[in-house]
Design an enzyme around this catalytic site. Sequence first.
Site, PDB file in Angstrom:
ATOM      1  N   ASP A 356       0.840  -1.201   0.000  1.00 60.61           N
ATOM      2  CA  ASP A 356       0.000   0.000   0.000  1.00 60.61           C
ATOM      3  C   ASP A 356       0.874   1.251   0.000  1.00 60.61           C
ATOM      4  OD1 ASP A 356      -2.669  -1.312   0.419  1.00 60.61           O
ATOM      5  OD2 ASP A 356      -1.640  -2.033   2.209  1.00 60.61           O
ATOM      6  N   THR A 357       0.409   2.262  -0.722  1.00 64.49           N
ATOM      7  CA  THR A 357       1.230   3.443  -0.985  1.00 64.49           C
ATOM      8  C   THR A 357       0.313   4.649  -1.222  1.00 64.49           C
ATOM      9  OG1 THR A 357       2.865   2.035  -2.060  1.00 64.49           O
ATOM     10  CG2 THR A 357       3.014   4.376  -2.534  1.00 64.49           C
ATOM     11  N   VAL A 358       0.844   5.851  -1.069  1.00 64.06           N
ATOM     12  CA  VAL A 358       0.164   7.039  -1.572  1.00 64.06           C
ATOM     13  C   VAL A 358       1.071   7.764  -2.548  1.00 64.06           C
ATOM     14  CG1 VAL A 358      -1.282   7.368   0.476  1.00 64.06           C
ATOM     15  CG2 VAL A 358       0.919   8.548   0.322  1.00 64.06           C
ATOM     16  N   ASN A 374       4.936   8.195  -1.155  1.00 60.21           N
ATOM     17  CA  ASN A 374       5.205   7.890   0.254  1.00 60.21           C
ATOM     18  C   ASN A 374       4.584   6.553   0.627  1.00 60.21           C
ATOM     19  OD1 ASN A 374       5.639  10.991   1.715  1.00 60.21           O
ATOM     20  ND2 ASN A 374       4.634  10.890  -0.253  1.00 60.21           N
ATOM     21  N   MET A 443       0.349   3.603  -7.882  1.00 60.84           N
ATOM     22  CA  MET A 443       0.646   2.951  -6.613  1.00 60.84           C
ATOM     23  C   MET A 443       0.330   1.458  -6.678  1.00 60.84           C
ATOM     24  SD  MET A 443      -1.183   5.848  -4.249  1.00 60.84           S
ATOM     25  CE  MET A 443      -2.561   6.064  -5.359  1.00 60.84           C
TER      26      MET A 443
END
Length: 541
Positions: A356-358, A374, A443
């Site tokens: 999981d990422t932003v 991030n 992402m």
Amino acid sequence: MDNEAVDGFGSRRSTVYGSEGMVATSQPLAATAGLETLEAGGNAFDAAVATAAALNVVEPTSTGLGGDVFALYRTADGEVGAMRSCGGAPANATRQTVREAVADEDEDPSEAEMPMLGPQTVTVPGTARGWEATTERFGERSLGENLQHAIRYATEGYPVSPVIADAWSYAEDLFDNENARNAYLVDGERAPEAGEHVTLDALGATLETIAEEGADAVYEGEIGEQIVEEVQEAGGFLTMDDLTEFEPEFPDPVSTSYNGTEVYELPPNNQGLIVLEALNIASELGASEAEGTERVHLFVEALKRAFHDGHRYITDPDYEELPPLNSAEWASERASDVEETAGDVEFMQRTGEDADTVLLCVADDEGNVVSYINSRFAGFGSGLVAGDTGIALQNRGASFSLDDDHPNRFEPGKRPFHTLIPGLIDFAPDTEEEEDWAAFGVMGGFMQPQGHLQTVTSLVDDGLTPQQALDRPRWRYREDGRLAVEARFPTETQNGLLRRGHDLAVLPPIQFGGAQFVRRNADGVLSGATEPRKDGNAVGR
């Protein structure tokens, strides 16, 4: 369990246009924070930090101060550059000490494998130093000013959006100690529901401290001491020396030419070379001129070979020499065995297929474009939250191997293989008078290079608008050898891929990444698009 809010989408979105500023990200309140930062006199770099900090609060399921941050950017004065703020393994830990720490009581330590969660997976967090370096090197405002939206959201609260609420539910099983549950669960018991108003008081107080004292509060002060204490009490090896010695880097990006454009990616230890190699192989195969099943097949086969090479070779370049994966000669050799049917391409096992990422992208009216990404790796990370700081610590070290022969083997101080890859496209590389640049990214763990490949080719080869490119149904090659597609992928193409020997699977949209895109074209017009599979939006002025 099926969740209508995250397993499908049907609403229509348009490409957003503006002339003074553009922000695209996966949560509307964070996008608003970035746009308001531009309106207050900040530039794209200030807006990137403000948006990223806000995402720490409004999308805490995918990012946080306990993780890392990376950037690719093109400045108004023409500099094309990268930032890597990614910490390494503790300096006093070795493969043997980690094996002994993670082995079961009746297990031979030599047989132990790197766990996905826990204190041994915590690497030095790079986020706070990365935000500070971005602001000081490129911004117009102070770090403290750029954190104010995030502080307000954390202390005054905000309503949780649907996709994020669904992801938050996993914290109920992940967090097993009181400070973690109190920091992120309602009454210490449950995840918030969509639309429910929440505050993150501990995280808000930490952000206030950083706003006042700078990143030193994390790397040299009490916040850092609480991080170290949390990790060591749980059996990990992180020390204050690991924190105080950390500094962000500004490496040169890597790039390749593709169909009249130049595509830029982050170099190792990130997986950007996979994108460039796949584009080069696809060019060798003439994939962009093909149609329907043939086109998808060729791009998939190009990606599979790039995946094989990237997973075989990419690691911290300070510890291992890498071959020229983005060279035309390498691509020509790798394209030579592509056939009309699906190839059996094996690749070395890595961890991070569904991380999981932003991601956020910003453009301003000065000419700056920034792709900023991030993550803590897997959702809330390692399962550890540092004391009363509200900082959930990343598990990026889970991508290390305890195998002595693995290229990404655990070593003291070494940076792990990193999935995070922001991207840039120069649409007019051969025309000095024109400046036409885009910042983008997709992402989602190992979906990231596959999403980059599909986004670039949709824009460059097919001439789609930004939002059309992000709306397009996607495919995804899986570690188990299956080729996954979304249900709305054309039936005729699905059948054609099956006939060519691809092991097809249909997965829900949430498995196909989260893309963001902004562009500043030669006329100075800004455009933006956002991932329809997420909660966010693109906003302009």
